[in-house]
Write an enzyme that holds these catalytic residues in place. Structure first.
Site, PDB file in Angstrom:
ATOM      1  N   HIS A  23      35.882  50.196  40.092  1.00 19.97           N
ATOM      2  CA  HIS A  23      35.201  49.194  39.257  1.00 19.97           C
ATOM      3  C   HIS A  23      35.625  49.426  37.811  1.00 19.97           C
ATOM      4  O   HIS A  23      34.771  49.628  36.939  1.00 19.97           O
ATOM      5  CB  HIS A  23      33.676  49.298  39.326  1.00 19.97           C
ATOM      6  CG  HIS A  23      33.076  48.947  40.652  1.00 19.97           C
ATOM      7  ND1 HIS A  23      31.872  49.448  41.077  1.00 19.97           N
ATOM      8  CD2 HIS A  23      33.488  48.116  41.636  1.00 19.97           C
ATOM      9  CE1 HIS A  23      31.578  48.954  42.256  1.00 19.97           C
ATOM     10  NE2 HIS A  23      32.546  48.145  42.625  1.00 19.97           N
ATOM     11  N   HIS A  79      34.682  39.245  51.860  1.00 18.44           N
ATOM     12  CA  HIS A  79      34.146  39.543  50.510  1.00 18.44           C
ATOM     13  C   HIS A  79      35.295  39.371  49.531  1.00 18.44           C
ATOM     14  O   HIS A  79      36.403  39.863  49.783  1.00 18.44           O
ATOM     15  CB  HIS A  79      33.635  40.993  50.539  1.00 18.44           C
ATOM     16  CG  HIS A  79      33.117  41.546  49.261  1.00 18.44           C
ATOM     17  ND1 HIS A  79      32.432  40.809  48.324  1.00 18.44           N
ATOM     18  CD2 HIS A  79      33.152  42.826  48.763  1.00 18.44           C
ATOM     19  CE1 HIS A  79      32.077  41.604  47.319  1.00 18.44           C
ATOM     20  NE2 HIS A  79      32.516  42.824  47.563  1.00 18.44           N
ATOM     21  N   GLU A  81      35.666  40.484  46.398  1.00 16.26           N
ATOM     22  CA  GLU A  81      35.956  41.474  45.350  1.00 16.26           C
ATOM     23  C   GLU A  81      37.406  41.953  45.527  1.00 16.26           C
ATOM     24  O   GLU A  81      37.885  42.129  46.657  1.00 16.26           O
ATOM     25  CB  GLU A  81      34.957  42.645  45.418  1.00 16.26           C
ATOM     26  CG  GLU A  81      35.027  43.489  44.162  1.00 16.26           C
ATOM     27  CD  GLU A  81      33.825  44.397  43.916  1.00 16.26           C
ATOM     28  OE1 GLU A  81      32.938  44.507  44.790  1.00 16.26           O
ATOM     29  OE2 GLU A  81      33.782  45.011  42.830  1.00 16.26           O
ATOM     30  N   ASP A  83      39.186  44.545  45.554  1.00 17.37           N
ATOM     31  CA  ASP A  83      39.647  45.660  46.396  1.00 17.37           C
ATOM     32  C   ASP A  83      39.817  45.221  47.848  1.00 17.37           C
ATOM     33  O   ASP A  83      40.459  45.917  48.639  1.00 17.37           O
ATOM     34  CB  ASP A  83      38.712  46.876  46.298  1.00 17.37           C
ATOM     35  CG  ASP A  83      37.249  46.555  46.508  1.00 17.37           C
ATOM     36  OD1 ASP A  83      36.797  45.473  46.081  1.00 17.37           O
ATOM     37  OD2 ASP A  83      36.539  47.392  47.089  1.00 17.37           O
ATOM     38  N   HIS A 145      27.064  43.588  48.953  1.00 17.99           N
ATOM     39  CA  HIS A 145      26.354  43.706  47.706  1.00 17.99           C
ATOM     40  C   HIS A 145      26.637  42.560  46.736  1.00 17.99           C
ATOM     41  O   HIS A 145      26.164  42.606  45.584  1.00 17.99           O
ATOM     42  CB  HIS A 145      26.709  45.048  47.038  1.00 17.99           C
ATOM     43  CG  HIS A 145      28.148  45.129  46.583  1.00 17.99           C
ATOM     44  ND1 HIS A 145      28.480  45.406  45.280  1.00 17.99           N
ATOM     45  CD2 HIS A 145      29.297  44.932  47.225  1.00 17.99           C
ATOM     46  CE1 HIS A 145      29.803  45.403  45.157  1.00 17.99           C
ATOM     47  NE2 HIS A 145      30.303  45.125  46.322  1.00 17.99           N
ATOM     48  N   ASP A 164      31.860  46.122  52.781  1.00 19.81           N
ATOM     49  CA  ASP A 164      31.407  47.271  51.977  1.00 19.81           C
ATOM     50  C   ASP A 164      30.263  48.060  52.615  1.00 19.81           C
ATOM     51  O   ASP A 164      30.150  49.273  52.387  1.00 19.81           O
ATOM     52  CB  ASP A 164      30.929  46.781  50.602  1.00 19.81           C
ATOM     53  CG  ASP A 164      32.071  46.513  49.635  1.00 19.81           C
ATOM     54  OD1 ASP A 164      33.043  47.275  49.644  1.00 19.81           O
ATOM     55  OD2 ASP A 164      31.977  45.543  48.868  1.00 19.81           O
ATOM     56  N   TYR A 192      27.602  56.409  47.750  1.00 19.51           N
ATOM     57  CA  TYR A 192      28.006  55.003  47.742  1.00 19.51           C
ATOM     58  C   TYR A 192      26.764  54.116  47.688  1.00 19.51           C
ATOM     59  O   TYR A 192      26.666  53.191  46.874  1.00 19.51           O
ATOM     60  CB  TYR A 192      28.813  54.749  49.019  1.00 19.51           C
ATOM     61  CG  TYR A 192      29.493  53.417  49.137  1.00 19.51           C
ATOM     62  CD1 TYR A 192      30.842  53.283  48.813  1.00 19.51           C
ATOM     63  CD2 TYR A 192      28.820  52.301  49.608  1.00 19.51           C
ATOM     64  CE1 TYR A 192      31.486  52.060  48.943  1.00 19.51           C
ATOM     65  CE2 TYR A 192      29.454  51.089  49.747  1.00 19.51           C
ATOM     66  CZ  TYR A 192      30.789  50.975  49.416  1.00 19.51           C
ATOM     67  OH  TYR A 192      31.419  49.766  49.548  1.00 19.51           O
ATOM     68  N   HIS A 225      35.661  50.751  53.427  1.00 18.95           N
ATOM     69  CA  HIS A 225      35.978  51.976  52.691  1.00 18.95           C
ATOM     70  C   HIS A 225      35.589  53.162  53.569  1.00 18.95           C
ATOM     71  O   HIS A 225      34.509  53.163  54.174  1.00 18.95           O
ATOM     72  CB  HIS A 225      35.176  52.083  51.388  1.00 18.95           C
ATOM     73  CG  HIS A 225      35.439  50.979  50.400  1.00 18.95           C
ATOM     74  ND1 HIS A 225      36.635  50.843  49.735  1.00 18.95           N
ATOM     75  CD2 HIS A 225      34.646  49.971  49.954  1.00 18.95           C
ATOM     76  CE1 HIS A 225      36.569  49.797  48.921  1.00 18.95           C
ATOM     77  NE2 HIS A 225      35.376  49.244  49.045  1.00 18.95           N
TER      78      HIS A 225
END
Ligand code: FEO
Length: 393
Positions: A23, A79, A81, A83, A145, A164, A192, A225
Protein backbone atom coordinates in the site's frame (compact mmCIF):
# COMPACT_ATOMS: atom_id res chain seq x y z
CA UNK A 1 6.82 -21.91 -11.13
CA UNK A 2 3.17 -22.95 -11.49
CA UNK A 3 1.46 -25.46 -9.19
CA UNK A 4 -1.47 -27.71 -10.18
CA UNK A 5 -3.58 -27.40 -7.04
CA UNK A 6 -6.30 -29.76 -8.35
CA UNK A 7 -6.51 -31.52 -11.69
CA UNK A 8 -6.90 -28.76 -14.27
CA UNK A 9 -6.66 -25.96 -11.70
CA UNK A 10 -3.33 -24.16 -11.70
CA UNK A 11 -1.81 -21.53 -9.45
CA UNK A 12 -0.21 -19.06 -11.89
CA UNK A 13 0.71 -16.40 -9.33
CA UNK A 14 4.03 -15.17 -8.00
CA UNK A 15 5.86 -15.07 -4.67
CA UNK A 16 7.34 -11.67 -3.80
CA UNK A 17 10.23 -12.38 -1.44
CA UNK A 18 11.52 -8.80 -1.69
CA UNK A 19 8.43 -6.88 -0.58
CA UNK A 20 8.91 -4.96 2.66
CA UNK A 21 6.25 -2.25 2.25
CA UNK A 22 2.78 -2.50 0.78
CA UNK A 23 0.00 0.00 0.00
CA UNK A 24 2.83 2.37 -0.90
CA UNK A 25 4.61 2.56 2.46
CA UNK A 26 1.52 2.26 4.64
CA UNK A 27 1.90 -1.42 5.58
CA UNK A 28 5.14 -3.18 6.45
CA UNK A 29 5.56 -6.72 5.14
CA UNK A 30 8.59 -8.21 6.91
CA UNK A 31 7.94 -11.67 5.45
CA UNK A 32 7.21 -10.55 1.86
CA UNK A 33 4.01 -11.64 0.16
CA UNK A 34 2.52 -13.60 -2.73
CA UNK A 35 -0.02 -12.51 -5.35
CA UNK A 36 -2.08 -15.51 -6.33
CA UNK A 37 -3.92 -16.01 -9.59
CA UNK A 38 -5.42 -19.17 -11.01
CA UNK A 39 -6.13 -20.86 -14.33
CA UNK A 40 -9.02 -23.33 -14.60
CA UNK A 41 -9.05 -25.60 -17.64
CA UNK A 42 -12.52 -26.84 -18.57
CA UNK A 43 -14.68 -26.44 -21.69
CA UNK A 44 -14.10 -22.77 -20.99
CA UNK A 45 -10.65 -21.53 -20.03
CA UNK A 46 -10.89 -19.32 -16.98
CA UNK A 47 -8.43 -17.00 -15.26
CA UNK A 48 -9.18 -15.95 -11.70
CA UNK A 49 -7.40 -12.68 -10.82
CA UNK A 50 -3.98 -11.42 -11.83
CA UNK A 51 -0.92 -10.04 -10.07
CA UNK A 52 0.74 -6.70 -9.35
CA UNK A 53 2.05 -5.11 -12.53
CA UNK A 54 5.83 -5.53 -11.85
CA UNK A 55 5.22 -9.28 -12.10
CA UNK A 56 3.24 -9.19 -15.36
CA UNK A 57 5.81 -11.09 -17.41
CA UNK A 58 6.12 -13.90 -14.85
CA UNK A 59 2.31 -14.18 -14.69
CA UNK A 60 1.94 -14.37 -18.48
CA UNK A 61 4.78 -16.89 -18.72
CA UNK A 62 3.04 -19.01 -16.06
CA UNK A 63 -0.20 -19.01 -18.07
CA UNK A 64 1.71 -19.75 -21.29
CA UNK A 65 3.28 -22.81 -19.69
CA UNK A 66 -0.25 -24.34 -19.73
CA UNK A 67 -2.17 -22.65 -22.58
CA UNK A 68 -1.95 -19.87 -25.10
CA UNK A 69 -3.55 -16.85 -23.36
CA UNK A 70 -5.53 -16.23 -26.57
CA UNK A 71 -7.63 -19.28 -25.59
CA UNK A 72 -8.92 -17.65 -22.39
CA UNK A 73 -12.72 -17.25 -22.45
CA UNK A 74 -13.40 -15.80 -18.99
CA UNK A 75 -11.37 -13.59 -16.66
CA UNK A 76 -12.74 -13.28 -13.13
CA UNK A 77 -11.61 -10.11 -11.35
CA UNK A 78 -12.57 -10.63 -7.73
CA UNK A 79 -11.12 -7.28 -6.65
CA UNK A 80 -9.74 -4.33 -8.56
CA UNK A 81 -6.95 -3.28 -6.18
CA UNK A 82 -3.78 -3.18 -8.32
CA UNK A 83 -2.01 -6.05 -6.53
CA UNK A 84 -4.68 -8.32 -8.05
CA UNK A 85 -5.48 -6.50 -11.28
CA UNK A 86 -2.19 -4.89 -12.30
CA UNK A 87 -1.38 -7.47 -14.98
CA UNK A 88 -4.90 -7.47 -16.46
CA UNK A 89 -4.22 -4.84 -19.15
CA UNK A 90 -1.38 -6.98 -20.57
CA UNK A 91 -3.46 -10.17 -20.31
CA UNK A 92 -6.46 -8.55 -22.01
CA UNK A 93 -4.26 -7.52 -24.95
CA UNK A 94 -3.80 -11.25 -25.54
CA UNK A 95 -7.45 -12.28 -25.10
CA UNK A 96 -9.40 -9.10 -25.96
CA UNK A 97 -12.71 -10.90 -26.43
CA UNK A 98 -12.71 -12.63 -23.06
CA UNK A 99 -15.60 -11.85 -20.72
CA UNK A 100 -14.42 -10.09 -17.57
CA UNK A 101 -16.54 -11.09 -14.57
CA UNK A 102 -16.75 -8.49 -11.83
CA UNK A 103 -19.00 -7.73 -8.88
CA UNK A 104 -21.55 -4.94 -9.34
CA UNK A 105 -19.17 -2.55 -7.57
CA UNK A 106 -16.28 -3.90 -9.61
CA UNK A 107 -18.08 -2.73 -12.75
CA UNK A 108 -17.10 0.81 -11.76
CA UNK A 109 -13.86 0.28 -9.84
CA UNK A 110 -12.07 -1.86 -12.47
CA UNK A 111 -12.69 0.63 -15.33
CA UNK A 112 -11.84 3.36 -12.83
CA UNK A 113 -8.32 1.96 -12.58
CA UNK A 114 -7.63 1.05 -16.22
CA UNK A 115 -10.06 3.03 -18.42
CA UNK A 116 -10.34 0.15 -20.91
CA UNK A 117 -13.34 -0.98 -22.87
CA UNK A 118 -13.32 -4.61 -21.71
CA UNK A 119 -16.35 -6.87 -22.03
CA UNK A 120 -17.46 -6.61 -18.39
CA UNK A 121 -20.15 -8.87 -16.94
CA UNK A 122 -21.25 -7.84 -13.43
CA UNK A 123 -22.51 -10.63 -11.18
CA UNK A 124 -24.15 -10.78 -7.77
CA UNK A 125 -24.27 -13.29 -4.94
CA UNK A 126 -25.70 -16.61 -6.08
CA UNK A 127 -25.05 -16.09 -9.80
CA UNK A 128 -23.52 -19.13 -11.49
CA UNK A 129 -21.74 -19.61 -14.79
CA UNK A 130 -21.17 -23.07 -16.25
CA UNK A 131 -17.68 -23.59 -17.65
CA UNK A 132 -18.14 -27.28 -18.56
CA UNK A 133 -17.85 -29.89 -15.82
CA UNK A 134 -17.66 -27.13 -13.28
CA UNK A 135 -19.61 -24.02 -12.36
CA UNK A 136 -18.37 -20.73 -11.04
CA UNK A 137 -20.50 -19.47 -8.15
CA UNK A 138 -20.07 -15.86 -7.12
CA UNK A 139 -20.44 -14.32 -3.67
CA UNK A 140 -20.23 -10.55 -3.24
CA UNK A 141 -18.06 -9.72 -0.24
CA UNK A 142 -18.68 -6.00 0.01
CA UNK A 143 -16.20 -4.25 2.36
CA UNK A 144 -14.04 -7.33 2.77
CA UNK A 145 -12.18 -5.12 2.30
CA UNK A 146 -13.28 -2.91 -0.60
CA UNK A 147 -16.80 -2.30 -1.92
CA UNK A 148 -15.98 -4.42 -5.00
CA UNK A 149 -14.52 -7.45 -3.19
CA UNK A 150 -15.95 -10.78 -4.34
CA UNK A 151 -15.39 -14.48 -3.68
CA UNK A 152 -15.56 -17.14 -6.41
CA UNK A 153 -16.38 -20.78 -5.62
CA UNK A 154 -15.50 -23.46 -8.17
CA UNK A 155 -17.92 -26.39 -7.91
CA UNK A 156 -16.70 -29.93 -8.43
CA UNK A 157 -13.25 -29.06 -7.10
CA UNK A 158 -14.93 -27.21 -4.23
CA UNK A 159 -12.35 -24.47 -4.02
CA UNK A 160 -13.17 -21.07 -2.58
CA UNK A 161 -11.16 -18.18 -4.03
CA UNK A 162 -11.84 -15.35 -1.54
CA UNK A 163 -9.19 -12.94 -2.83
CA UNK A 164 -7.86 -10.87 0.12
CA UNK A 165 -9.92 -12.55 2.84
CA UNK A 166 -8.11 -15.27 4.83
CA UNK A 167 -4.76 -14.15 3.36
CA UNK A 168 -1.36 -13.37 4.80
CA UNK A 169 1.55 -11.26 3.59
CA UNK A 170 3.83 -14.26 3.78
CA UNK A 171 6.32 -15.37 1.13
CA UNK A 172 6.93 -19.11 1.32
CA UNK A 173 8.58 -21.91 -0.62
CA UNK A 174 5.40 -23.95 -0.24
CA UNK A 175 1.80 -23.28 -1.18
CA UNK A 176 -0.12 -25.07 1.59
CA UNK A 177 -0.99 -24.24 5.17
CA UNK A 178 0.21 -27.60 6.48
CA UNK A 179 3.69 -27.11 5.00
CA UNK A 180 4.73 -23.93 6.82
CA UNK A 181 5.64 -22.83 10.32
CA UNK A 182 2.29 -22.57 12.13
CA UNK A 183 3.45 -19.78 14.48
CA UNK A 184 4.51 -17.62 11.53
CA UNK A 185 1.36 -18.45 9.56
CA UNK A 186 -1.11 -17.51 12.28
CA UNK A 187 0.89 -14.44 13.30
CA UNK A 188 0.80 -13.21 9.70
CA UNK A 189 -2.90 -14.07 9.32
CA UNK A 190 -3.67 -12.07 12.46
CA UNK A 191 -1.36 -9.21 11.46
CA UNK A 192 -3.16 -9.04 8.11
CA UNK A 193 -6.58 -8.98 9.78
CA UNK A 194 -5.56 -6.46 12.44
CA UNK A 195 -4.09 -3.96 10.00
CA UNK A 196 -6.46 -4.32 7.05
CA UNK A 197 -9.75 -5.92 8.01
CA UNK A 198 -10.42 -4.73 11.59
CA UNK A 199 -12.71 -1.79 10.68
CA UNK A 200 -14.94 -4.15 8.69
CA UNK A 201 -15.38 -6.72 11.45
CA UNK A 202 -19.18 -6.44 11.42
CA UNK A 203 -19.19 -7.23 7.69
CA UNK A 204 -16.86 -10.17 8.33
CA UNK A 205 -19.20 -11.78 10.84
CA UNK A 206 -22.21 -11.25 8.59
CA UNK A 207 -20.51 -12.52 5.45
CA UNK A 208 -19.07 -15.61 7.12
CA UNK A 209 -22.43 -16.53 8.61
CA UNK A 210 -23.99 -16.08 5.16
CA UNK A 211 -21.39 -18.39 3.61
CA UNK A 212 -21.76 -20.98 6.38
CA UNK A 213 -25.53 -20.96 5.73
CA UNK A 214 -24.88 -21.78 2.06
CA UNK A 215 -23.40 -25.15 3.16
CA UNK A 216 -20.80 -25.11 0.42
CA UNK A 217 -18.67 -28.27 0.48
CA UNK A 218 -15.44 -26.23 0.76
CA UNK A 219 -12.36 -28.44 0.38
CA UNK A 220 -9.78 -25.69 -0.14
CA UNK A 221 -9.59 -21.98 0.47
CA UNK A 222 -7.10 -20.20 -1.77
CA UNK A 223 -6.64 -16.54 -0.85
CA UNK A 224 -4.70 -14.16 -3.05
CA UNK A 225 -1.89 -13.60 -0.53
CA UNK A 226 0.12 -16.22 1.33
CA UNK A 227 -0.52 -19.92 1.62
CA UNK A 228 -3.69 -21.87 0.79
CA UNK A 229 -5.82 -23.66 3.35
CA UNK A 230 -6.26 -27.37 2.55
CA UNK A 231 -5.64 -28.91 5.98
CA UNK A 232 -8.87 -28.19 7.88
CA UNK A 233 -9.63 -25.24 5.59
CA UNK A 234 -12.50 -24.03 7.75
CA UNK A 235 -10.10 -23.31 10.61
CA UNK A 236 -9.27 -19.92 9.11
CA UNK A 237 -12.97 -19.16 8.66
CA UNK A 238 -13.60 -19.84 12.34
CA UNK A 239 -10.44 -17.90 13.22
CA UNK A 240 -11.89 -14.92 11.33
CA UNK A 241 -15.08 -15.13 13.39
CA UNK A 242 -12.86 -15.00 16.47
CA UNK A 243 -10.86 -12.04 15.09
CA UNK A 244 -14.07 -10.21 14.13
CA UNK A 245 -15.43 -10.56 17.69
CA UNK A 246 -12.33 -8.63 18.88
CA UNK A 247 -12.54 -10.05 22.37
CA UNK A 248 -8.80 -9.57 22.89
CA UNK A 249 -6.58 -11.20 25.47
CA UNK A 250 -6.00 -10.20 29.09
CA UNK A 251 -2.78 -8.40 28.24
CA UNK A 252 -1.73 -4.82 27.60
CA UNK A 253 0.47 -2.71 25.36
CA UNK A 254 2.31 0.32 26.69
CA UNK A 255 3.17 2.73 23.88
CA UNK A 256 5.28 5.85 24.22
CA UNK A 257 7.83 8.17 22.76
CA UNK A 258 10.30 10.07 24.88
CA UNK A 259 12.75 12.97 24.60
CA UNK A 260 14.86 12.69 27.78
CA UNK A 261 13.61 9.33 29.11
CA UNK A 262 11.05 10.76 31.56
CA UNK A 263 8.10 9.24 29.67
CA UNK A 264 10.10 6.07 29.13
CA UNK A 265 10.61 5.63 32.89
CA UNK A 266 6.87 6.16 33.35
CA UNK A 267 6.12 3.47 30.72
CA UNK A 268 8.34 0.99 32.51
CA UNK A 269 6.72 1.74 35.87
CA UNK A 270 3.28 1.16 34.31
CA UNK A 271 4.60 -2.20 33.08
CA UNK A 272 5.65 -3.04 36.64
CA UNK A 273 2.13 -2.26 37.81
CA UNK A 274 0.60 -4.50 35.15
CA UNK A 275 2.95 -7.37 35.97
CA UNK A 276 2.32 -7.03 39.72
CA UNK A 277 -1.36 -7.61 38.91
CA UNK A 278 -0.53 -10.67 36.79
CA UNK A 279 -1.03 -9.05 33.39
CA UNK A 280 1.43 -9.69 30.57
CA UNK A 281 2.42 -6.65 28.56
CA UNK A 282 4.68 -5.33 25.84
CA UNK A 283 6.26 -1.89 25.73
CA UNK A 284 6.90 -0.19 22.40
CA UNK A 285 8.98 2.94 21.87
CA UNK A 286 6.96 4.30 18.96
CA UNK A 287 9.76 6.28 17.36
CA UNK A 288 11.70 3.09 16.63
CA UNK A 289 8.94 0.47 16.41
CA UNK A 290 7.18 -1.04 13.42
CA UNK A 291 3.74 0.61 13.35
CA UNK A 292 2.00 -2.46 11.96
CA UNK A 293 3.55 -4.74 14.58
CA UNK A 294 2.31 -2.31 17.24
CA UNK A 295 -1.19 -2.36 15.75
CA UNK A 296 -1.18 -6.15 15.81
CA UNK A 297 -0.31 -6.07 19.52
CA UNK A 298 -3.07 -3.52 20.15
CA UNK A 299 -5.49 -5.82 18.32
CA UNK A 300 -4.49 -8.74 20.58
CA UNK A 301 -4.60 -6.79 23.85
CA UNK A 302 -7.50 -5.47 25.88
CA UNK A 303 -5.38 -2.77 27.55
CA UNK A 304 -3.90 0.13 25.54
CA UNK A 305 -1.79 2.60 27.49
CA UNK A 306 -0.41 5.47 25.45
CA UNK A 307 2.12 8.08 26.55
CA UNK A 308 3.90 11.11 25.19
CA UNK A 309 5.72 14.12 26.51
CA UNK A 310 4.06 17.41 25.65
CA UNK A 311 5.56 19.15 22.64
CA UNK A 312 4.04 22.26 21.06
CA UNK A 313 0.75 21.87 22.96
CA UNK A 314 0.27 18.24 21.92
CA UNK A 315 1.94 14.86 21.54
CA UNK A 316 5.27 14.12 19.89
CA UNK A 317 4.86 13.75 16.10
CA UNK A 318 5.92 10.09 16.30
CA UNK A 319 2.88 9.36 18.51
CA UNK A 320 0.36 10.98 16.14
CA UNK A 321 0.27 8.14 13.54
CA UNK A 322 -0.73 5.50 16.09
CA UNK A 323 -3.44 7.86 17.35
CA UNK A 324 -4.79 8.14 13.78
CA UNK A 325 -4.73 4.35 13.48
CA UNK A 326 -6.50 3.81 16.80
CA UNK A 327 -9.21 6.16 15.56
CA UNK A 328 -9.41 4.70 12.05
CA UNK A 329 -9.33 0.99 12.84
CA UNK A 330 -12.31 1.13 15.24
CA UNK A 331 -10.93 -1.33 17.76
CA UNK A 332 -13.52 -2.83 20.09
CA UNK A 333 -13.40 -4.01 23.70
CA UNK A 334 -10.37 -1.98 24.77
CA UNK A 335 -9.58 -0.15 27.98
CA UNK A 336 -7.27 2.87 27.71
CA UNK A 337 -5.03 5.03 29.86
CA UNK A 338 -2.68 7.96 29.20
CA UNK A 339 0.59 9.21 30.65
CA UNK A 340 3.44 11.55 29.85
CA UNK A 341 5.86 14.15 31.10
CA UNK A 342 5.73 17.88 30.52
CA UNK A 343 7.73 21.01 31.29
CA UNK A 344 5.48 24.04 31.34
CA UNK A 345 2.24 22.92 29.65
CA UNK A 346 0.47 19.67 30.43
CA UNK A 347 -1.26 18.94 27.11
CA UNK A 348 -0.26 15.48 25.83
CA UNK A 349 -2.18 13.44 28.41
CA UNK A 350 -5.31 15.50 27.69
CA UNK A 351 -4.94 14.92 23.94
CA UNK A 352 -4.57 11.16 24.41
CA UNK A 353 -7.53 10.97 26.77
CA UNK A 354 -9.64 12.93 24.29
CA UNK A 355 -8.70 10.42 21.60
CA UNK A 356 -9.75 7.44 23.73
CA UNK A 357 -13.03 9.15 24.58
CA UNK A 358 -13.73 9.92 20.88
CA UNK A 359 -13.04 6.27 20.06
CA UNK A 360 -15.36 4.93 22.75
CA UNK A 361 -12.43 3.43 24.65
CA UNK A 362 -13.13 3.84 28.38
CA UNK A 363 -10.33 5.15 30.61
CA UNK A 364 -9.25 2.78 33.37
CA UNK A 365 -8.21 5.73 35.54
CA UNK A 366 -7.19 9.37 35.11
CA UNK A 367 -3.87 9.70 33.29
CA UNK A 368 -0.58 10.44 35.00
CA UNK A 369 1.23 13.64 33.95
CA UNK A 370 4.64 14.22 35.54
CA UNK A 371 6.39 17.60 35.48
CA UNK A 372 9.98 17.29 34.19
CA UNK A 373 11.44 13.95 35.34
CA UNK A 374 9.04 11.77 37.37
CA UNK A 375 9.76 11.57 41.09
CA UNK A 376 9.32 8.30 42.97
CA UNK A 377 5.85 9.59 43.89
CA UNK A 378 4.93 9.83 40.21
CA UNK A 379 6.48 6.49 39.33
CA UNK A 380 4.30 5.00 42.08
CA UNK A 381 1.28 6.66 40.42
CA UNK A 382 2.32 5.01 37.15
CA UNK A 383 2.46 1.61 38.85
CA UNK A 384 -1.03 2.27 40.19
CA UNK A 385 -2.16 3.20 36.67
CA UNK A 386 -0.87 -0.18 35.42
CA UNK A 387 -2.77 -1.93 38.21
CA UNK A 388 -5.95 0.03 37.40
CA UNK A 389 -5.77 -1.11 33.77
CA UNK A 390 -5.13 -4.68 34.94
CA UNK A 391 -8.27 -4.55 37.08
CA UNK A 392 -10.42 -3.36 34.18
CA UNK A 393 -9.29 -6.00 31.68
FE1 FEO B 1 -4.58 -7.62 -1.85
FE2 FEO B 1 -7.16 -5.39 -1.47
O1 FEO B 1 -5.59 -6.10 -2.21
Amino acid sequence: MITEIKKGVYWVGVVDWQLRHFHGHELSTPRGSAYSAFLVIDDKKVIIDSVWSPFTQEYLDNIRSVIDPAEIDIVVSNHSEPDHSGALPALMELCPNATVIVSRQGATSLPGHYHKNWNLKPVKTGDRISIGRRELLFIEATMLHWPDSMFTFVTGDNILFPNDAFGQHYATAWRWNDQVDQGELFYEAQRYYANIITPYSTHVTKKINEILAMNLPIEMICPSHGVFWRDNPMQIVHKYLEYAAQKGERRAVVLYDTMWNATRHMAEAIGEGLASAGVDYKIFHLAVSDRNEVLTEIFKSRGVILGSPTLNHGVLPSVAPIMADIKGLHFLNKVGAAFGSYGWANESVKAIEELFTQCGIPLAAPGVAAKWQPTEEYLAKCRELGKAVAEKI
